[in-house]
Design a protein around this motif. Sequence first.
Motif, PDB file in Angstrom:
ATOM      1  N   THR A 125       0.831  -1.205   0.000  1.00 43.61           N
ATOM      2  CA  THR A 125       0.000   0.000   0.000  1.00 43.61           C
ATOM      3  C   THR A 125       0.860   1.246   0.000  1.00 43.61           C
ATOM      4  O   THR A 125       2.056   1.193   0.292  1.00 43.61           O
ATOM      5  N   ASP A 126       0.242   2.370  -0.288  1.00 44.63           N
ATOM      6  CA  ASP A 126       0.905   3.662  -0.151  1.00 44.63           C
ATOM      7  C   ASP A 126       0.647   4.275   1.216  1.00 44.63           C
ATOM      8  O   ASP A 126       1.255   5.273   1.577  1.00 44.63           O
ATOM      9  N   THR A 127      -0.285   3.687   1.978  1.00 51.35           N
ATOM     10  CA  THR A 127      -0.666   4.236   3.275  1.00 51.35           C
ATOM     11  C   THR A 127      -0.402   3.204   4.362  1.00 51.35           C
ATOM     12  O   THR A 127      -0.880   2.071   4.280  1.00 51.35           O
ATOM     13  N   ILE A 128       0.343   3.625   5.375  1.00 52.26           N
ATOM     14  CA  ILE A 128       0.725   2.751   6.484  1.00 52.26           C
ATOM     15  C   ILE A 128       0.381   3.467   7.781  1.00 52.26           C
ATOM     16  O   ILE A 128       0.596   4.671   7.917  1.00 52.26           O
ATOM     17  N   ILE A 129      -0.149   2.732   8.742  1.00 48.95           N
ATOM     18  CA  ILE A 129      -0.379   3.267  10.086  1.00 48.95           C
ATOM     19  C   ILE A 129       0.705   2.687  10.994  1.00 48.95           C
ATOM     20  O   ILE A 129       0.983   1.483  10.938  1.00 48.95           O
ATOM     21  N   VAL A 130       1.297   3.551  11.813  1.00 42.56           N
ATOM     22  CA  VAL A 130       2.313   3.106  12.768  1.00 42.56           C
ATOM     23  C   VAL A 130       1.881   3.563  14.160  1.00 42.56           C
ATOM     24  O   VAL A 130       1.655   4.752  14.379  1.00 42.56           O
ATOM     25  N   VAL A 131       1.768   2.621  15.082  1.00 44.34           N
ATOM     26  CA  VAL A 131       1.496   2.945  16.481  1.00 44.34           C
ATOM     27  C   VAL A 131       2.817   2.767  17.222  1.00 44.34           C
ATOM     28  O   VAL A 131       3.306   1.653  17.382  1.00 44.34           O
ATOM     29  N   GLY A 132       3.388   3.906  17.598  1.00 46.89           N
ATOM     30  CA  GLY A 132       4.694   3.883  18.238  1.00 46.89           C
ATOM     31  C   GLY A 132       4.709   4.750  19.484  1.00 46.89           C
ATOM     32  O   GLY A 132       3.728   4.788  20.231  1.00 46.89           O
ATOM     33  N   HIS A 133       5.799   5.488  19.660  1.00 50.42           N
ATOM     34  CA  HIS A 133       6.016   6.204  20.905  1.00 50.42           C
ATOM     35  C   HIS A 133       6.548   7.607  20.650  1.00 50.42           C
ATOM     36  O   HIS A 133       7.225   7.867  19.653  1.00 50.42           O
ATOM     37  N   SER A 134       6.283   8.502  21.594  1.00 50.70           N
ATOM     38  CA  SER A 134       6.571   9.923  21.411  1.00 50.70           C
ATOM     39  C   SER A 134       8.053  10.214  21.161  1.00 50.70           C
ATOM     40  O   SER A 134       8.386  10.974  20.245  1.00 50.70           O
ATOM     41  N   LEU A 135       8.948   9.658  21.946  1.00 51.45           N
ATOM     42  CA  LEU A 135      10.364   9.957  21.753  1.00 51.45           C
ATOM     43  C   LEU A 135      10.892   9.344  20.448  1.00 51.45           C
ATOM     44  O   LEU A 135      11.764   9.926  19.801  1.00 51.45           O
ATOM     45  N   PHE A 136      10.344   8.195  20.076  1.00 56.44           N
ATOM     46  CA  PHE A 136      10.738   7.601  18.795  1.00 56.44           C
ATOM     47  C   PHE A 136      10.373   8.550  17.654  1.00 56.44           C
ATOM     48  O   PHE A 136      11.191   8.839  16.783  1.00 56.44           O
ATOM     49  N   PHE A 137       9.129   9.038  17.651  1.00 53.96           N
ATOM     50  CA  PHE A 137       8.702   9.910  16.562  1.00 53.96           C
ATOM     51  C   PHE A 137       9.397  11.273  16.614  1.00 53.96           C
ATOM     52  O   PHE A 137       9.737  11.838  15.579  1.00 53.96           O
ATOM     53  N   GLN A 138       9.628  11.789  17.800  1.00 52.77           N
ATOM     54  CA  GLN A 138      10.355  13.054  17.906  1.00 52.77           C
ATOM     55  C   GLN A 138      11.741  12.909  17.270  1.00 52.77           C
ATOM     56  O   GLN A 138      12.166  13.753  16.483  1.00 52.77           O
ATOM     57  N   GLY A 139      12.431  11.835  17.599  1.00 45.46           N
ATOM     58  CA  GLY A 139      13.744  11.575  17.010  1.00 45.46           C
ATOM     59  C   GLY A 139      13.670  11.368  15.500  1.00 45.46           C
ATOM     60  O   GLY A 139      14.547  11.797  14.748  1.00 45.46           O
ATOM     61  N   TYR A 140      12.597  10.716  15.059  1.00 40.41           N
ATOM     62  CA  TYR A 140      12.412  10.485  13.627  1.00 40.41           C
ATOM     63  C   TYR A 140      12.270  11.814  12.889  1.00 40.41           C
ATOM     64  O   TYR A 140      12.923  12.043  11.863  1.00 40.41           O
ATOM     65  N   PHE A 141      11.429  12.695  13.428  1.00 40.61           N
ATOM     66  CA  PHE A 141      11.233  13.983  12.763  1.00 40.61           C
ATOM     67  C   PHE A 141      12.490  14.854  12.842  1.00 40.61           C
ATOM     68  O   PHE A 141      12.779  15.619  11.922  1.00 40.61           O
ATOM     69  N   LYS A 142      13.269  14.744  13.910  1.00 37.55           N
ATOM     70  CA  LYS A 142      14.528  15.488  13.986  1.00 37.55           C
ATOM     71  C   LYS A 142      15.481  15.050  12.875  1.00 37.55           C
ATOM     72  O   LYS A 142      16.192  15.860  12.298  1.00 37.55           O
ATOM     73  N   ARG A 143      15.481  13.763  12.589  1.00 36.52           N
ATOM     74  CA  ARG A 143      16.393  13.233  11.585  1.00 36.52           C
ATOM     75  C   ARG A 143      15.902  13.414  10.147  1.00 36.52           C
ATOM     76  O   ARG A 143      16.706  13.608   9.245  1.00 36.52           O
ATOM     77  N   PHE A 144      14.587  13.298   9.944  1.00 40.53           N
ATOM     78  CA  PHE A 144      14.118  13.121   8.570  1.00 40.53           C
ATOM     79  C   PHE A 144      13.184  14.197   8.023  1.00 40.53           C
ATOM     80  O   PHE A 144      12.831  14.142   6.849  1.00 40.53           O
ATOM     81  N   LEU A 145      12.754  15.179   8.838  1.00 42.09           N
ATOM     82  CA  LEU A 145      11.962  16.255   8.258  1.00 42.09           C
ATOM     83  C   LEU A 145      12.821  16.985   7.230  1.00 42.09           C
ATOM     84  O   LEU A 145      13.952  17.380   7.518  1.00 42.09           O
ATOM     85  N   SER A 146      12.295  17.181   6.026  1.00 39.83           N
ATOM     86  CA  SER A 146      13.071  17.839   4.974  1.00 39.83           C
ATOM     87  C   SER A 146      13.305  19.310   5.333  1.00 39.83           C
ATOM     88  O   SER A 146      12.484  19.943   5.999  1.00 39.83           O
ATOM     89  N   SER A 147      14.418  19.826   4.882  1.00 45.47           N
ATOM     90  CA  SER A 147      14.730  21.234   5.147  1.00 45.47           C
ATOM     91  C   SER A 147      13.680  22.149   4.506  1.00 45.47           C
ATOM     92  O   SER A 147      13.356  23.203   5.051  1.00 45.47           O
ATOM     93  N   GLU A 148      13.121  21.719   3.374  1.00 47.63           N
ATOM     94  CA  GLU A 148      12.080  22.511   2.714  1.00 47.63           C
ATOM     95  C   GLU A 148      10.828  22.588   3.592  1.00 47.63           C
ATOM     96  O   GLU A 148      10.216  23.652   3.721  1.00 47.63           O
ATOM     97  N   PHE A 149      10.470  21.463   4.212  1.00 49.96           N
ATOM     98  CA  PHE A 149       9.294  21.473   5.087  1.00 49.96           C
ATOM     99  C   PHE A 149       9.554  22.323   6.331  1.00 49.96           C
ATOM    100  O   PHE A 149       8.696  23.102   6.743  1.00 49.96           O
ATOM    101  N   VAL A 150      10.726  22.184   6.914  1.00 50.22           N
ATOM    102  CA  VAL A 150      11.067  22.968   8.108  1.00 50.22           C
ATOM    103  C   VAL A 150      10.995  24.459   7.797  1.00 50.22           C
ATOM    104  O   VAL A 150      10.458  25.242   8.588  1.00 50.22           O
TER     105      VAL A 150
END
Length: 196
Positions: A125-150
Amino acid sequence: LSAGTLYVSPLTRAIQTAVVALQEHPSVRTHGLKLLRSCREIKGTVGGLDTVGKCVGEEIFTRVKENLDKVVGEADSKDMLSKVKIDVNDAVTEWWTHTDMTDHGVELDDRYHDFNCALLLDSTTDTIIVVGHSLFFQGYFKRFLSSEFVASHPEIADKLQQHKMANAACVMFDVEYSDYEMKVISAQPVFDATFK
């Protein structure tokens, strides 16, 4: 509602959240929940116990049932779990960080790489749901948010990168893989998600 895969951290509280929140989701009925060790919570302190697992494989399901029985009662727990198939996937061996260790450095980078590979290699699929944890996602966005989006969404980027998501908060995001690099090209808190 078209998600083809629903990944869940193997930590009991994440599976319970997924079972309660997603039991009626059409994809849960069709595909079930798939445990993914890489999206477990980040263990930031030595001795911290809330990120340490106790079970592997099918024992995880037993532990979830026992804990859910205590919270909602045996009848409701049995009803909820009867609607959800759980695939233990890669949680068949010890998947947690030991009490005398923390998640950091190369090992943590490897976990995020494994998570991205799961997203990238899922061809269902093109759509995935992930049930995870706050610090995991915070770290993910720190690493992978594109500079254009920021640059174009600084307030949202600040929330995602500098603040913890509250319990049961949801963020919808799109990833793009190009030039051997994974980037989050858009992200939006949804369902009145709050941050601490």
